[in-house]
Design a protein around this motif. Structure first.
Motif, PDB file in Angstrom:
ATOM      1  N   SER A  41      39.221  40.987  43.454  1.00  0.00           N
ATOM      2  CA  SER A  41      38.464  40.603  42.271  1.00  0.00           C
ATOM      3  C   SER A  41      37.899  41.838  41.581  1.00  0.00           C
ATOM      4  O   SER A  41      37.405  42.764  42.249  1.00  0.00           O
ATOM      5  CB  SER A  41      37.328  39.666  42.663  1.00  0.00           C
ATOM      6  N   TYR A  45      37.690  38.895  37.366  1.00  0.00           N
ATOM      7  CA  TYR A  45      39.099  38.538  37.225  1.00  0.00           C
ATOM      8  C   TYR A  45      39.850  38.794  38.533  1.00  0.00           C
ATOM      9  O   TYR A  45      39.436  39.610  39.359  1.00  0.00           O
ATOM     10  CB  TYR A  45      39.752  39.357  36.112  1.00  0.00           C
ATOM     11  N   SER A  46      40.959  38.107  38.686  1.00  0.00           N
ATOM     12  CA  SER A  46      41.810  38.267  39.860  1.00  0.00           C
ATOM     13  C   SER A  46      42.927  39.269  39.546  1.00  0.00           C
ATOM     14  O   SER A  46      43.640  39.127  38.545  1.00  0.00           O
ATOM     15  CB  SER A  46      42.415  36.917  40.256  1.00  0.00           C
ATOM     16  N   PRO A 104      45.562  44.275  34.545  1.00  0.00           N
ATOM     17  CA  PRO A 104      44.943  43.031  34.089  1.00  0.00           C
ATOM     18  C   PRO A 104      45.634  42.468  32.845  1.00  0.00           C
ATOM     19  O   PRO A 104      45.843  43.174  31.858  1.00  0.00           O
ATOM     20  CB  PRO A 104      43.506  43.456  33.787  1.00  0.00           C
ATOM     21  N   ASP A 110      44.865  38.611  36.085  1.00  0.00           N
ATOM     22  CA  ASP A 110      44.103  38.059  34.967  1.00  0.00           C
ATOM     23  C   ASP A 110      43.423  39.180  34.184  1.00  0.00           C
ATOM     24  O   ASP A 110      43.303  40.310  34.641  1.00  0.00           O
ATOM     25  CB  ASP A 110      43.030  37.094  35.485  1.00  0.00           C
ATOM     26  N   GLY A 111      42.913  38.826  33.004  1.00  0.00           N
ATOM     27  CA  GLY A 111      42.163  39.775  32.198  1.00  0.00           C
ATOM     28  C   GLY A 111      43.004  40.384  31.090  1.00  0.00           C
ATOM     29  O   GLY A 111      44.063  39.871  30.725  1.00  0.00           O
TER      30      GLY A 111
END
Length: 363
Positions: A41, A45-46, A104, A110-111
Motif C-alpha cells: 500500500s 493505493y494498492s 501507479p 492503482d493510482g
C-alpha cells in the motif's frame, strides 16, 4: 568437394544463427527462477510488483543481494513492456534478487503516477524496498536501487538516507530538469536536420517556455492559451511537468555517502552524457571510494547498442529494431554495459562484516 564445403559452411552459419536466436529469446523467459507477486500500500493505493529470486529450487542462496528497479518516465509496467527482461536475467544469473512494480495507474497498480513529484516517487521506492526486505530470504540481504533516466531525480533523494540502500546505480540520469529539456530539444532538431540558426531560436524559446512552468500561478488554461505546444499535453501530464520542472539533484548528491555508480551512453540522444557525468563526478567523487562514473562508447540512453537502437522515443523504434532486440536479448546492450553493472553491484553487495575497510582499499 567445394560444393560440400560451401554447404557445410552455410549449415554451420544457420545453426549458429539459430543458437544465437534461441540464446537471445531465453533472456526474456524468467520461468526458471522463483518469482512471487508482492502487493503493498502506498498513499492509500494498492501497488503490485514481482520479486524474482536467483534460483528456482530451494534453498535459495543465503542473503542474496536485492536490486530494486526504479522506472524512468512514462506509463511503465514492472517489466517496462519487456524491455527490462534481459537486464533482470543478467542480474539473476549474477545471484541477485530483483523487485520491480507496475507504476501507479499501470497494470495491476492503482493510482496515477502523473500525480507524483520526485519526492513522492522516492517515498514510493522506499516503501517498495521496505516491503521487499520483509521477505524471509532478504531480511539480512544487502540492498540497493537501480534507476533509469528520470529516476536520476529519484535515487539521490532516496540515497540521502543511508538506511535506504547499500548501493545505487543511475543509468542515463540528468541532474537538472530544465537543462535536460534543452539538450533533448537540441538533439531532436539536429536529427530533423534543422539549421543552427533555427536550433538556437528554438532553444531560446524553449527556455522561456520552460521557465513558465516554475511559476506556481501558471495554470493549465494559461498553458493552452500560450500555444507553446502545437499538440497540447493532457492536463495530468501538465501537472506532472509543473510539479517537477524545478527538479535538480545537486543538493541531494552532496549528502550521499553510499556507493554510487552512474552510467551514460556516449551516444545518448536524451540526456547530455558528458555534462551530467561531469556533475555527478564533481559532486560524488570524494563521497565514497567505490563511486564510479562511466560513459560507455557506442551506447544509447538505455545503454543499448547505438548502431541499432538509438532513438529518442520508444515509439520511434522501427519494427526491425524491436525484433532485433528480441533476438539479441542481453547482447543488445553495448559491450561492457551489463558486466559493469553486475560486477560493480557484486563488489558492493557483501555483508557489512566482509566489506573492505578504507585501509584495506589502500593496499
Amino acid at each position: 568437394m567445394k560444393a560440400l564445403a560451401w554447404a557445410s559452411a552455410v549449415l554451420l552459419a544457420v545453426l549458429a544463427g539459430v543458437f544465437l536466436i534461441f540464446q537471445g529469446l531465453q533472456d526474456f523467459d524468467l520461468s526458471e527462477y522463483e518469482s512471487r507477486p508482492i502487493v503493498f500500500s502506498f498513499d492509500g493505493y494498492s501497488v503490485t510488483g514481482t520479486l524474482h529470486l536467483p534460483q528456482a529450487k530451494s534453498p535459495q542462496p543465503e542473503n542474496p543481494a536485492l536490486v530494486l528497479l526504479v522506472h524512468g518516465d512514462g506509463p511503465a509496467d514492472r517489466y517496462s513492456g519487456g524491455g527490462y527482461l534481459p537486464l533482470i536475467s543478467s542480474l539473476l544469473d549474477s545471484g541477485m534478487a530483483v523487485f520491480s512494480w507496475d507504476k501507479p495507474g499501470v497494470g495491476e497498480s492503482d493510482g496515477n503516477w502523473l500525480s507524483f513529484a520526485m519526492e513522492d516517487r522516492a517515498r514510493l521506492a522506499a516503501t517498495a524496498l521496505a516491503t521487499a526486505r520483509e521477505q524471509p530470504e532478504l531480511q539480512a540481504s544487502p540492498t540497493g536501487v537501480l534507476g533509469f533516466s528520470q529516476a536520476g531525480w529519484v535515487l539521490p533523494i532516496l540515497a540521502e538516507d543511508p538506511a535506504q540502500g547499500d548501493f545505487f546505480v543511475i543509468v542515463g540520469g540528468a541532474v537538472n530538469w530544465l537543462h535536460q529539456s534543452g539538450y533533448y530539444t537540441r538533439r531532436r532538431l539536429e536529427l530533423a536536420g534543422a539549421s543552427s540558426t533555427t536550433i538556437d531560436k528554438a532553444l531560446a524559446q524553449t527556455a522561456k517556455d520552460e521557465e513558465r512552468f516554475l511559476d506556481r500561478d501558471f495554470s493549465y488554461q494559461d498553458y493552452l492559451d500560450s500555444g507553446m505546444d502545437k499538440v497540447p499535453m493532457p492536463e495530468d501530464r501538465f501537472t506532472f511537468a509543473s510539479r517537477n520542472a524545478a527538479a535538480d539533484s545537486t543538493t541531494a548528491l552532496a549528502r550521499i555517502s553510499a556507493p554510487v555508480l552512474t552510467m551514460h551512453g556516449a551516444d545518448d540522444l536524451n540526456v547530455d552524457p558528458g555534462f551530467n557525468s561531469g556533475v555527478y563526478r564533481k559532486s560524488l567523487k570524494d563521497r565514497n571510494p567505490a563511486n564510479r562514473f562511466v560513459i560507455l562508447p557506442g551506447a544509447t540512453h538505455a545503454l543499448l547498442r547505438a548502431e541499432a537502437f538509438n532513438y529518442q522515443l520508444e515509439g520511434q523504434m522501427p519494427d526491425w529494431s524491436k525484433a532485433l532486440f528480441t533476438v539479441l536479448g542481453r547482447r543488445a546492450y553495448a559491450p561492457g554495459a551489463l558486466d559493469t553493472i553486475t560486477t560493480w553491484i557484486s563488489a558492493q553487495a557483501v555483508p557489512a562484516r566482509d566489506r573492505p575497510t578504507s585501509s584495506d582499499r589502500s593496499n
